[in-house]
Write a protein that holds these residues in place. Structure first.
Motif, PDB file in Angstrom:
ATOM      1  N   LEU A   1       0.661  -1.800   0.163  1.00 32.07           N
ATOM      2  CA  LEU A   1       0.299  -0.244   0.132  1.00 32.07           C
ATOM      3  C   LEU A   1       1.158   1.322  -0.064  1.00 32.07           C
ATOM      4  CD1 LEU A   1      -2.670  -1.139   2.788  1.00 32.07           C
ATOM      5  CD2 LEU A   1      -2.883  -1.225  -0.056  1.00 32.07           C
ATOM      6  N   GLU A   2       1.210   1.638  -0.730  1.00 29.60           N
ATOM      7  CA  GLU A   2       1.395   3.289  -1.339  1.00 29.60           C
ATOM      8  C   GLU A   2       0.812   3.821   0.142  1.00 29.60           C
ATOM      9  OE1 GLU A   2       2.163   5.300  -4.693  1.00 29.60           O
ATOM     10  OE2 GLU A   2       3.131   3.521  -5.409  1.00 29.60           O
ATOM     11  N   CYS A   3       1.894   5.144   0.701  1.00 30.61           N
ATOM     12  CA  CYS A   3       0.589   5.731   2.023  1.00 30.61           C
ATOM     13  C   CYS A   3       2.112   6.305   2.094  1.00 30.61           C
ATOM     14  CB  CYS A   3       0.323   4.924   2.958  1.00 30.61           C
ATOM     15  SG  CYS A   3       1.326   3.824   4.307  1.00 30.61           S
ATOM     16  N   ASP A   4       1.854   8.111   3.124  1.00 31.36           N
ATOM     17  CA  ASP A   4       3.719   9.313   3.190  1.00 31.36           C
ATOM     18  C   ASP A   4       2.996   9.247   4.491  1.00 31.36           C
ATOM     19  OD1 ASP A   4       0.806  10.052   3.706  1.00 31.36           O
ATOM     20  OD2 ASP A   4       2.002  12.315   2.052  1.00 31.36           O
ATOM     21  N   ALA A   5       1.729   8.552   5.435  1.00 38.62           N
ATOM     22  CA  ALA A   5       2.137   8.176   6.912  1.00 38.62           C
ATOM     23  C   ALA A   5       1.008   7.224   6.900  1.00 38.62           C
ATOM     24  CB  ALA A   5       0.597   9.422   7.263  1.00 38.62           C
ATOM     25  N   LEU A   6       1.685   6.359   7.987  1.00 36.05           N
ATOM     26  CA  LEU A   6       1.345   5.369   9.109  1.00 36.05           C
ATOM     27  C   LEU A   6       1.020   5.444  10.331  1.00 36.05           C
ATOM     28  CD1 LEU A   6      -0.176   1.936   9.203  1.00 36.05           C
ATOM     29  CD2 LEU A   6       2.696   1.878   9.649  1.00 36.05           C
ATOM     30  N   ALA A   7      -0.261   5.680  11.043  1.00 37.16           N
ATOM     31  CA  ALA A   7      -1.472   5.500  11.778  1.00 37.16           C
ATOM     32  C   ALA A   7      -1.149   4.092  12.928  1.00 37.16           C
ATOM     33  CB  ALA A   7      -2.021   6.917  12.604  1.00 37.16           C
ATOM     34  N   ILE A   8      -0.420   3.836  13.905  1.00 44.24           N
ATOM     35  CA  ILE A   8      -0.762   2.470  13.836  1.00 44.24           C
ATOM     36  C   ILE A   8      -0.192   2.136  16.128  1.00 44.24           C
ATOM     37  CG2 ILE A   8       2.076   2.148  13.727  1.00 44.24           C
ATOM     38  CD1 ILE A   8       1.585  -0.623  12.577  1.00 44.24           C
ATOM     39  N   GLY A   9      -1.066   1.532  16.247  1.00 44.08           N
ATOM     40  CA  GLY A   9      -1.000   1.292  17.460  1.00 44.08           C
ATOM     41  C   GLY A   9      -1.736  -0.410  17.711  1.00 44.08           C
ATOM     42  N   TYR A  10      -1.417  -1.276  19.296  1.00 45.92           N
ATOM     43  CA  TYR A  10      -1.766  -2.292  19.236  1.00 45.92           C
ATOM     44  C   TYR A  10      -1.926  -2.129  20.404  1.00 45.92           C
ATOM     45  CZ  TYR A  10       0.402  -4.019  14.782  1.00 45.92           C
ATOM     46  OH  TYR A  10       0.918  -4.313  13.839  1.00 45.92           O
ATOM     47  N   GLY A  11      -3.090  -1.596  20.952  1.00 45.07           N
ATOM     48  CA  GLY A  11      -3.860  -0.640  22.214  1.00 45.07           C
ATOM     49  C   GLY A  11      -2.886  -0.115  22.703  1.00 45.07           C
ATOM     50  N   PHE A  12      -2.909  -0.152  24.438  1.00 49.97           N
ATOM     51  CA  PHE A  12      -2.625   0.907  24.942  1.00 49.97           C
ATOM     52  C   PHE A  12      -1.695  -0.083  25.754  1.00 49.97           C
ATOM     53  CE2 PHE A  12      -5.890   3.060  22.772  1.00 49.97           C
ATOM     54  CZ  PHE A  12      -5.749   4.244  22.437  1.00 49.97           C
ATOM     55  N   THR A  13      -1.059   1.174  26.674  1.00 49.61           N
ATOM     56  CA  THR A  13       0.085   1.240  27.684  1.00 49.61           C
ATOM     57  C   THR A  13       0.162   2.293  28.452  1.00 49.61           C
ATOM     58  OG1 THR A  13       1.866   0.333  26.463  1.00 49.61           O
ATOM     59  CG2 THR A  13       2.319   0.776  28.607  1.00 49.61           C
ATOM     60  N   ALA A  14      -0.455   1.339  29.523  1.00 46.47           N
ATOM     61  CA  ALA A  14      -1.089   2.923  30.329  1.00 46.47           C
ATOM     62  C   ALA A  14       0.415   3.387  31.426  1.00 46.47           C
ATOM     63  CB  ALA A  14      -1.541   1.925  31.774  1.00 46.47           C
ATOM     64  N   GLN A  15       0.366   4.653  32.117  1.00 46.78           N
ATOM     65  CA  GLN A  15       1.583   5.340  32.502  1.00 46.78           C
ATOM     66  C   GLN A  15       1.359   5.440  33.575  1.00 46.78           C
ATOM     67  OE1 GLN A  15       3.178   7.553  31.730  1.00 46.78           O
ATOM     68  NE2 GLN A  15       3.059   8.958  29.743  1.00 46.78           N
ATOM     69  N   THR A  16       2.106   4.783  34.309  1.00 40.91           N
ATOM     70  CA  THR A  16       2.340   4.140  36.168  1.00 40.91           C
ATOM     71  C   THR A  16       2.729   4.670  37.098  1.00 40.91           C
ATOM     72  OG1 THR A  16       2.815   2.060  35.467  1.00 40.91           O
ATOM     73  CG2 THR A  16       0.627   2.058  35.303  1.00 40.91           C
ATOM     74  N   ASP A  17       4.149   5.470  36.609  1.00 40.56           N
ATOM     75  CA  ASP A  17       5.003   5.609  37.150  1.00 40.56           C
ATOM     76  C   ASP A  17       4.886   6.494  38.651  1.00 40.56           C
ATOM     77  OD1 ASP A  17       5.998   5.272  34.714  1.00 40.56           O
ATOM     78  OD2 ASP A  17       6.302   7.570  33.924  1.00 40.56           O
ATOM     79  N   LEU A  18       4.688   7.239  38.189  1.00 38.71           N
ATOM     80  CA  LEU A  18       4.365   7.855  39.967  1.00 38.71           C
ATOM     81  C   LEU A  18       3.597   6.658  41.253  1.00 38.71           C
ATOM     82  CD1 LEU A  18       2.430  11.159  38.966  1.00 38.71           C
ATOM     83  CD2 LEU A  18       4.423  10.343  39.416  1.00 38.71           C
ATOM     84  N   ALA A  19       2.661   5.368  40.927  1.00 36.63           N
ATOM     85  CA  ALA A  19       2.292   5.115  41.717  1.00 36.63           C
ATOM     86  C   ALA A  19       3.084   3.620  41.807  1.00 36.63           C
ATOM     87  CB  ALA A  19       1.109   4.293  40.516  1.00 36.63           C
ATOM     88  N   GLY A  20       3.929   3.651  40.687  1.00 35.93           N
ATOM     89  CA  GLY A  20       5.651   2.528  40.788  1.00 35.93           C
ATOM     90  C   GLY A  20       6.803   3.200  41.755  1.00 35.93           C
ATOM     91  N   GLN A  21       6.136   4.363  42.000  1.00 33.10           N
ATOM     92  CA  GLN A  21       7.342   5.148  42.050  1.00 33.10           C
ATOM     93  C   GLN A  21       7.316   5.427  44.149  1.00 33.10           C
ATOM     94  OE1 GLN A  21       7.739   9.210  41.243  1.00 33.10           O
ATOM     95  NE2 GLN A  21       8.624   8.962  39.376  1.00 33.10           N
TER      96      GLN A  21
END
Lengths: 100, 447
Positions: free
Chosen positions: B239-259
């Motif tokens: 497929l010819e394209c100049d933009a690919l918007a890609i994602g396989y679900g999400f990753t939660a931002q847990t940093d502060l809780a982890g600290q």
């Protein structure tokens, strides 16, 4: 590539003037640095430290730091979350941005 | 808002230039899920800011959370133009709602400019009114792909195709237990019909194998895949394209809780989430979490959790919340119902292992430190690394600017270390956003 930027009825929307690597650009107010560049067809503004590969945005929301750029002399600014302002001097970035 | 209404003094720290986060992107987006519009939420919030004196700090990043006496100290810095502007805030209780970002899987060519996350493409068009390219492919897995395609199409974008690695029709089977999430299903139907109107193909059970281009994206190769995401031979398509918007679900931002050592759990999407009880309380007294950070589930769930979290915060401060017990009960039941629907979506759009075979030796796994898949695999096969930490120390994968946010789970997967323990270990970040050392030093030295 602007998407319906000036939908608001009749009124002239305010614009922002900036330069990128010396070339002057004008965009509607409120855009990020990345959006302002992409709207002018610029998709890459950094070369990596090791492989000297071109990079643009990846996450686009301030998490991955792939879109780093030099803004008003300050390297390593995230283009995807920093709003462009009038008078900004934007420069593409080589490596870590400190000219090593 | 619940806290302020209940008479507590509240400070709101938001990294964005306006409240609303990625869903609302500061009023640019007219709708964010079913229910309340941004305008209505914003009016109510602004009213409270004025009436109850909410201390609103925009363009401010919380980079560290520490326990202190009977509460917490939160350290913040300004946005990238003002990153030397550091500050600290004391609080009895902290509600964290730090959201999530697109989960990425590495593939050959994914570092080419023009390849970006689905959320990034959506932010460009919703936040700045700019399309990511002239021929855009949306790919990965999950219902979010449809939301991204919808946003792009609505802005006049030319979406070449939506490439979905799973079979969305399986939702009928998984969602039976959680059917009464009618608003959600209506959203999906609206997205699919918008694609159909624009004759945008929704290619189910297809996956992006690689991206091609010299110094920017020019095309991608996709294949039909089986349920394990292994390609079906002879089905390659360019497929010819100049933009690919890609994602396989999400990753939660847990940093502060982890600290502060809050307990984590593995969500039904296989990603990390902060463990909370039915009042959004974490394992650390006074630390409350809401939204994607407690498990990926979408805007409606996040908003409900936010209300419950507000109640928990008020109660922790020894006050009675302005919400009635029956309203709270209804809220927690709705949270459970929407969580059930989120689980059904995760079961419909899982990560399957077939992607790993496409990651050839030259493919960069860690984009920040430019570490190839060959180096990561060698760390295990030749150098004898037995865990993710050793791989990181041997290869530098995960040591760059993003601190492994993008690559840590995929390095784990490629090495066969993808256990809960490893995921939790790889998510520990003492500093959530880079802060200039000089800023911290001068802050400490000032009297």
């Amino acid at each position: 590539m602007s998407a319906d930027a000036s939908k608001s009825s009749g009124s002239v929307s305010p614009t922002v003037d900036f330069t990128f690597d010396g070339t002057p650009y004008r965009v509607p107010e409120g855009q990020t640095v990345a959006a302002a560049l992409i709207s002018h067809g610029v998709v890459s503004w950094r070369h990596t430290r090791v492989g000297e590969q071109p990079r643009g945005i990846l996450c686009g929301i301030g998490v991955c730091f792939d879109c780093l750029i030099t803004l008003n002399g300050q390297p390593n600014v995230r283009a995807c979350v920093t709003r462009i302002e009038t008078g900004d001097v934007v420069c593409s970035q080589e490596g870590c941005g400190f000219g090593d | 808002m619940v806290a302020a209404r209940s008479g507590c003094s509240a400070t709101v720290i938001d990294s964005g230039p306006a409240v609303g986060g990625q869903y609302y992107l500061g009023a640019q987006s007219p709708e964010g899920g079913s229910g309340l519009s941004y305008a209505a939420l914003r009016r109510a919030f602004d009213g409270l800011v004025a009436a109850r004196g909410i201390d609103l700090r925009l363009s401010t990043y919380a980079y560290a959370l520490q326990r202190h006496a009977d509460g917490f100290v939160l350290r913040t810095r300004g946005d990238d133009r003002h990153r030397h502007r550091v500050s600290e805030i004391g609080a009895r209780t902290v509600v964290m709602a730090t959201g999530a970002f697109d989960r990425q899987l590495p593939f050959p060519g994914w570092t080419l400019p023009g390849v970006m996350s689905g959320g990034g493409a959506q932010a460009l068009v919703k936040g700045s009114g700019v399309l990511p390219g002239q021929r855009i492919v949306v790919a990965g897995t999950g219902p979010f792909l449809l939301a991204v395609a919808y946003a792009l199409i609505s802005a006049g974008g030319n979406v070449v195709a939506v490439v979905e690695a799973n079979e969305p029709l399986n939702l009928a089977r998984h969602a039976r237990a959680a059917l009464p999430a009618a608003g959600k299903t209506a959203d999906l139907a609206r997205f699919v019909s918008a694609l159909a109107r624009k004759r945008v193909p929704y290619l189910r059970r297809h996956r992006v194998r690689r991206a091609e281009g010299l110094d920017r994206l020019e095309s991608i190769t996709i294949s039909r895949v089986d349920s394990e995401w292994h390609p079906v031979s002879g089905t390659d398509q360019v497929l010819e394209c100049d933009a690919l918007a890609i994602g396989y679900g999400f990753t939660a931002q847990t940093d502060l809780a982890g600290q502060v050592g809050a307990h984590m759990r593995i969500g039904s999407d296989g990603g990390l989430a902060i463990a909370v009880d039915d009042r959004q309380r974490t394992s650390i007294a006074g630390l409350i979490a809401a939204g994607e950070t407690t498990g990926i589930g979408g805007v409606d769930l996040a908003r409900l959790e936010g209300v419950i979290a507000g109640v928990a915060a008020v109660e922790h401060c020894g006050r009675r919340s302005a919400l009635s017990e029956s309203a709270i009960g209804r809220g927690t039941r709705d949270v459970a119902r929407l969580r059930g629907f989120a689980d059904a979506l995760h079961a419909t759009f899982p990560l399957r292992p077939g992607w790993r075979a496409d990651v050839d030796d030259a493919t960069l796994v860690c984009r920040c430190e430019e570490v190839s898949a060959a180096k990561v695999r060698d760390a295990v096969s030749d150098l004898g690394a037995l865990d993710a930490r050793s791989v990181k120390l041997l290869t530098r994968a995960g040591m760059g600017w993003c601190q492994g946010r993008v690559c840590a789970p995929t390095v784990d997967a490629l090495c066969g270390f993808d256990t809960a323990e490893s995921l939790i270990g790889g998510s520990y970040r003492p500093v959530a956003v880079p802060v200039p050392l000089g800023a911290i030093a001068s802050d400490r030295m000032s009297p």
